[in-house]
Structure formats: C-alpha cells, structure tokens
Design a protein around this motif. Sequence first.
Motif, PDB file in Angstrom:
ATOM      1  N   VAL A 144       1.047  -1.090  -0.319  1.00  0.00           N
ATOM      2  CA  VAL A 144       0.083   0.045   0.091  1.00  0.00           C
ATOM      3  C   VAL A 144       0.969   1.840  -0.098  1.00  0.00           C
ATOM      4  O   VAL A 144       0.204   2.303   0.902  1.00  0.00           O
ATOM      5  CB  VAL A 144      -1.037   0.182   1.286  1.00  0.00           C
ATOM      6  N   CYS A 145       1.598   1.208  -0.609  1.00  0.00           N
ATOM      7  CA  CYS A 145       2.939   1.945  -0.639  1.00  0.00           C
ATOM      8  C   CYS A 145       2.800   2.899  -1.155  1.00  0.00           C
ATOM      9  O   CYS A 145       1.629   2.948  -2.030  1.00  0.00           O
ATOM     10  CB  CYS A 145       4.384   1.974  -0.790  1.00  0.00           C
ATOM     11  N   GLN A 146       2.735   4.692  -0.297  1.00  0.00           N
ATOM     12  CA  GLN A 146       1.871   5.917  -1.497  1.00  0.00           C
ATOM     13  C   GLN A 146       3.423   6.647  -1.263  1.00  0.00           C
ATOM     14  O   GLN A 146       3.556   7.889  -1.955  1.00  0.00           O
ATOM     15  CB  GLN A 146       1.284   6.484  -0.483  1.00  0.00           C
ATOM     16  N   ASN A 147       4.059   6.459  -1.226  1.00  0.00           N
ATOM     17  CA  ASN A 147       6.172   7.012  -1.301  1.00  0.00           C
ATOM     18  C   ASN A 147       5.939   7.713  -2.899  1.00  0.00           C
ATOM     19  O   ASN A 147       6.838   9.310  -2.949  1.00  0.00           O
ATOM     20  CB  ASN A 147       6.720   6.783  -1.160  1.00  0.00           C
ATOM     21  N   ILE A 148       5.907   7.594  -3.591  1.00  0.00           N
ATOM     22  CA  ILE A 148       6.284   7.787  -4.411  1.00  0.00           C
ATOM     23  C   ILE A 148       4.791   8.997  -5.164  1.00  0.00           C
ATOM     24  O   ILE A 148       6.239  10.295  -5.495  1.00  0.00           O
ATOM     25  CB  ILE A 148       4.892   7.745  -6.716  1.00  0.00           C
ATOM     26  N   ARG A 149       3.958   9.372  -4.588  1.00  0.00           N
ATOM     27  CA  ARG A 149       3.638  11.356  -4.756  1.00  0.00           C
ATOM     28  C   ARG A 149       4.723  12.190  -3.612  1.00  0.00           C
ATOM     29  O   ARG A 149       4.659  13.224  -4.217  1.00  0.00           O
ATOM     30  CB  ARG A 149       2.080  11.085  -4.575  1.00  0.00           C
ATOM     31  N   ILE A 150       5.129  11.564  -3.171  1.00  0.00           N
ATOM     32  CA  ILE A 150       5.711  12.468  -2.266  1.00  0.00           C
ATOM     33  C   ILE A 150       7.087  12.197  -2.588  1.00  0.00           C
ATOM     34  O   ILE A 150       7.547  13.503  -2.491  1.00  0.00           O
ATOM     35  CB  ILE A 150       6.218  11.264  -0.424  1.00  0.00           C
ATOM     36  N   HIS A 151       7.736  10.597  -2.967  1.00  0.00           N
ATOM     37  CA  HIS A 151       9.303  10.705  -3.895  1.00  0.00           C
ATOM     38  C   HIS A 151       9.166  12.476  -4.651  1.00  0.00           C
ATOM     39  O   HIS A 151       9.473  12.918  -5.617  1.00  0.00           O
ATOM     40  CB  HIS A 151       9.812   9.977  -4.697  1.00  0.00           C
ATOM     41  N   SER A 152       7.831  12.821  -5.379  1.00  0.00           N
ATOM     42  CA  SER A 152       7.757  12.895  -6.863  1.00  0.00           C
ATOM     43  C   SER A 152       7.682  14.787  -6.176  1.00  0.00           C
ATOM     44  O   SER A 152       8.064  15.899  -7.252  1.00  0.00           O
ATOM     45  CB  SER A 152       6.028  12.643  -7.765  1.00  0.00           C
ATOM     46  N   LEU A 153       6.457  15.109  -5.340  1.00  0.00           N
ATOM     47  CA  LEU A 153       6.639  16.354  -4.915  1.00  0.00           C
ATOM     48  C   LEU A 153       7.833  17.432  -4.410  1.00  0.00           C
ATOM     49  O   LEU A 153       8.020  17.770  -5.041  1.00  0.00           O
ATOM     50  CB  LEU A 153       5.637  15.796  -4.312  1.00  0.00           C
ATOM     51  N   PHE A 154       8.727  16.040  -3.697  1.00  0.00           N
ATOM     52  CA  PHE A 154       9.687  16.858  -2.704  1.00  0.00           C
ATOM     53  C   PHE A 154      10.976  16.622  -3.646  1.00  0.00           C
ATOM     54  O   PHE A 154      11.470  17.569  -4.584  1.00  0.00           O
ATOM     55  CB  PHE A 154      10.000  15.907  -1.682  1.00  0.00           C
ATOM     56  N   SER A 155      11.043  15.750  -4.782  1.00  0.00           N
ATOM     57  CA  SER A 155      11.669  16.190  -5.840  1.00  0.00           C
ATOM     58  C   SER A 155      11.873  16.777  -7.114  1.00  0.00           C
ATOM     59  O   SER A 155      12.713  17.962  -7.160  1.00  0.00           O
ATOM     60  CB  SER A 155      12.444  14.725  -6.586  1.00  0.00           C
ATOM     61  N   LEU A 156       9.974  17.472  -7.135  1.00  0.00           N
ATOM     62  CA  LEU A 156      10.117  19.028  -7.738  1.00  0.00           C
ATOM     63  C   LEU A 156      10.185  20.215  -7.603  1.00  0.00           C
ATOM     64  O   LEU A 156      10.592  20.868  -8.613  1.00  0.00           O
ATOM     65  CB  LEU A 156       8.482  18.846  -8.020  1.00  0.00           C
ATOM     66  N   VAL A 157      10.107  19.869  -5.679  1.00  0.00           N
ATOM     67  CA  VAL A 157      10.477  21.207  -5.308  1.00  0.00           C
ATOM     68  C   VAL A 157      11.493  20.858  -4.723  1.00  0.00           C
ATOM     69  O   VAL A 157      12.342  22.532  -3.490  1.00  0.00           O
ATOM     70  CB  VAL A 157       9.554  21.750  -4.594  1.00  0.00           C
ATOM     71  N   GLU A 158      13.059  20.530  -5.184  1.00  0.00           N
ATOM     72  CA  GLU A 158      14.195  20.175  -4.593  1.00  0.00           C
ATOM     73  C   GLU A 158      13.894  20.132  -3.145  1.00  0.00           C
ATOM     74  O   GLU A 158      15.034  20.579  -2.381  1.00  0.00           O
ATOM     75  CB  GLU A 158      15.009  21.592  -5.113  1.00  0.00           C
ATOM     76  N   LEU A 159      13.260  19.429  -2.705  1.00  0.00           N
ATOM     77  CA  LEU A 159      13.647  18.943  -0.797  1.00  0.00           C
ATOM     78  C   LEU A 159      13.115  17.556  -0.023  1.00  0.00           C
ATOM     79  O   LEU A 159      13.209  17.069   0.486  1.00  0.00           O
ATOM     80  CB  LEU A 159      12.142  19.578  -0.666  1.00  0.00           C
ATOM     81  N   GLU A 160      14.287  16.897  -1.401  1.00  0.00           N
ATOM     82  CA  GLU A 160      14.007  15.275  -0.657  1.00  0.00           C
ATOM     83  C   GLU A 160      14.943  15.300   0.638  1.00  0.00           C
ATOM     84  O   GLU A 160      14.714  14.234   1.178  1.00  0.00           O
ATOM     85  CB  GLU A 160      15.564  14.862  -1.887  1.00  0.00           C
ATOM     86  N   GLY A 161      16.102  16.618   0.860  1.00  0.00           N
ATOM     87  CA  GLY A 161      16.198  16.307   2.093  1.00  0.00           C
ATOM     88  C   GLY A 161      15.846  16.160   3.434  1.00  0.00           C
ATOM     89  O   GLY A 161      16.099  15.948   4.200  1.00  0.00           O
ATOM     90  N   LEU A 162      14.615  16.764   3.516  1.00  0.00           N
ATOM     91  CA  LEU A 162      13.684  16.939   4.106  1.00  0.00           C
ATOM     92  C   LEU A 162      12.258  15.653   4.841  1.00  0.00           C
ATOM     93  O   LEU A 162      11.848  15.115   4.969  1.00  0.00           O
ATOM     94  CB  LEU A 162      12.449  17.957   4.270  1.00  0.00           C
ATOM     95  N   ILE A 163      12.274  14.253   3.319  1.00  0.00           N
ATOM     96  CA  ILE A 163      12.533  13.013   3.683  1.00  0.00           C
ATOM     97  C   ILE A 163      12.649  12.278   4.359  1.00  0.00           C
ATOM     98  O   ILE A 163      14.614  12.117   4.297  1.00  0.00           O
ATOM     99  CB  ILE A 163      11.513  12.334   2.595  1.00  0.00           C
ATOM    100  N   LEU A 164      12.832  11.908   5.829  1.00  0.00           N
ATOM    101  CA  LEU A 164      13.248  11.361   7.463  1.00  0.00           C
ATOM    102  C   LEU A 164      12.743   9.807   7.343  1.00  0.00           C
ATOM    103  O   LEU A 164      11.287   9.147   7.189  1.00  0.00           O
ATOM    104  CB  LEU A 164      13.275  11.803   8.841  1.00  0.00           C
ATOM    105  N   THR A 165      13.817   9.165   7.144  1.00  0.00           N
ATOM    106  CA  THR A 165      13.477   7.658   7.686  1.00  0.00           C
ATOM    107  C   THR A 165      14.044   7.612   9.005  1.00  0.00           C
ATOM    108  O   THR A 165      14.466   8.276   9.519  1.00  0.00           O
ATOM    109  CB  THR A 165      14.014   6.667   6.805  1.00  0.00           C
ATOM    110  N   GLU A 166      13.471   6.578  10.047  1.00  0.00           N
ATOM    111  CA  GLU A 166      13.602   6.317  10.807  1.00  0.00           C
ATOM    112  C   GLU A 166      14.869   6.633  11.599  1.00  0.00           C
ATOM    113  O   GLU A 166      15.705   6.478  11.294  1.00  0.00           O
ATOM    114  CB  GLU A 166      13.042   4.278  11.835  1.00  0.00           C
TER     115      GLU A 166
END
Length: 184
Positions: free
Chosen positions: A128-150
């Motif tokens: 049920v992964c929904q990460n694609i929309r997060i990765h797409s959005l954050f890549s678009l606005v160049e904020l990938e570094g704000l996504i944290l894993t545990e």
Amino acid sequence: MFLHRKLSVRHAHPVLQDTAFWERFSDNVKTAKEKYLLCYFLSDQPWYFAYAKELADYLKLKIVLIPSKAAFTSRKETWRKATGPREFAALIRSAEFVLTDSYHGSIFAMQFNKPFLHFKRFAENDPVCQNIRIHSLFSLVELEGLILTEKVFEPKDIRPIDYARVQNVLTQRRELSKTFLKQH
C-alpha cells in the motif's frame, strides 16, 4: 478529535489554490496561544514522538498533535478541539515548525512557508506504499533532504528552505494543472 469533512469549496485541492486562498479560508480560527511544533501523523510510530520531543526541546516549543487516530487522543500533546479543514489549515499556518508523515501535511507546510520535516511512512516494498507522490513532490521542489526515515533528532536535520523557489515551482504547476483541467 479530527473530523474528516469534505471541503465545500470548489477546487480546493491544496496545490490548486494559492497561499492567499488558504489564509482566507483559515482566517479567524483560534490556535494555541504559545509557540508550537505541530505534529500531524497518520501512523503511530514510537520514533515519531521521540523525534518530536527532541526537536521541540531543541527549539523550545510546545508540541501540538492533531489526532488522526483514536490512539492519539490519550496523548497529552493532543489538540482537544474539533479539527476540520479550516482548523487543520490554521494549525499549520500558525505553527513554528511542522512534523508530518502526511502528503497533505507537507503540502500545507509548503503553502504556508513553514519549516518542516516529512517522516517516511511506508517501506518501498509495502503493497500500500504511497511514497511515489511524496518522492515526486519533493523532487519537483528540490526538498528530498526533508524526507526522513527512522532516526533520532540531530540539529543538522533542520535545513533552510528556499521558499521563493518552492512557491515559484508550485505556482507554475498550479497553472499547468488548471490549464489541463479546463481543457479536459
């Protein structure tokens, strides 16, 4: 408690409307009196709360938690007033910092130019992964570094955000989306 009510505003998707719309929409809604770190989590992960406490202590902020799950209502940080769309937007607008694992929480943090971090909610192999929309959005606005894993909080996790660039990208995408919707 968090009430999931549909917006009665036509075309009110957070990206299709600009910040001025959301400011008017959430105007005159009372939020916490003192400065706060807003937490809006869709998942009940213990590391989220440990991280929030460390960050709040570091920033010297109170924690306010929008309860998206019944389990959150027993937490002392829980916002005790009914939270519909206006209150949700107002709580993000008035926050000093936002922590979320929600796509919409991140979108609204961007809309209101808030410092924020996004916690990765799904494993990439989750059915049920929904990460694609997060990765797409954050890549678009160049904020990938704000996504944290545990992880545990480190001051270097707080990064400056070039909101002039982010708003420029969102404005361009908003116009493309409106043009597409008008043509189809």
